[in-house]
Design an enzyme around this catalytic site. Sequence first.
Site, short mmCIF file in Angstrom:
data_model
loop_
_atom_site.label_atom_id
_atom_site.label_comp_id
_atom_site.label_asym_id
_atom_site.label_seq_id
_atom_site.Cartn_x
_atom_site.Cartn_y
_atom_site.Cartn_z
N CYS A 40 0.84 -1.20 0.00
CA CYS A 40 0.00 0.00 0.00
C CYS A 40 0.87 1.25 0.00
CB CYS A 40 -0.90 -0.01 1.23
SG CYS A 40 -2.02 1.41 1.35
N ASP A 42 0.41 3.82 1.67
CA ASP A 42 0.37 4.45 3.00
C ASP A 42 1.79 4.72 3.50
OD1 ASP A 42 0.19 4.75 5.94
OD2 ASP A 42 -1.91 4.23 5.64
N ARG A 44 2.94 5.01 6.31
CA ARG A 44 3.31 4.33 7.54
C ARG A 44 3.77 2.90 7.32
NH1 ARG A 44 -2.43 5.25 10.25
NH2 ARG A 44 -2.94 4.65 8.08
N HIS A 96 -2.45 -3.85 5.09
CA HIS A 96 -2.28 -3.47 6.49
C HIS A 96 -3.63 -3.16 7.11
CE1 HIS A 96 -2.79 1.00 6.01
NE2 HIS A 96 -2.39 0.72 4.77
N CYS A 99 -6.36 0.35 6.94
CA CYS A 99 -6.08 0.88 5.60
C CYS A 99 -7.14 1.90 5.18
CB CYS A 99 -6.03 -0.26 4.59
SG CYS A 99 -5.68 0.26 2.89
#
Length: 205
Positions: A40, A42, A44, A96, A99
């Site tokens: 992803c 993202d 993080r 994750h 999400c």
Amino acid sequence: MLESLLARNIEWSAARHDADPGYFARLAALQAPEFFWIGCSDSRVPANVVAGLDPGEVFVHRNVANVVHSADLNLLSALEFAVEALKVREIIVCGHYGCGGVKAATEDLPHGLSDHWLEPIRRLARSYAVDLAACGDDEDRRDKLAELNVIEGVRRVSETPILQKAWARGADVRVHGLIYGLKDGRLRNLDCSTGPGHFVEETAR
């Protein structure tokens, strides 16, 4: 902000060179990662950080909600390069919990272009509506859907002509599904791995 980023890069580069003077020379000479990571976007969930790997050990493709679209030429090009040129033998689809893309796919709200991108996750939600309804609350349902999206991604990667051709010629390439927990920093194996001959065997049954 940009100046701060560049300053941190200088500090990191100098520290890395002090710890291992030949590090950058080795990276520049050869790219030989062991893993191809589909994850992803993202911020993080950076692949090499959460997997405890150094730059050069993992070849990465990332998109919103780690969706594997069968017509995504960006992903397919990276996959082909990983398998054919880099000879990567371990492919990881990693989602994750928490999400934002999965959450957006479950909302009855307009999200622009991402609504088109996230349609496969909506289809999964409809297909597994009974299983998802059995989850405790909205967060549990979204986390379960994130897991299902990873499992579906493993299946879709395995069905690509790229993997089918690699397996047909005897390449020992395996595809795995992992999920990352933002709350504890742990990767979990979803036990949906596939390997050479997997879909041939399934079709023959």
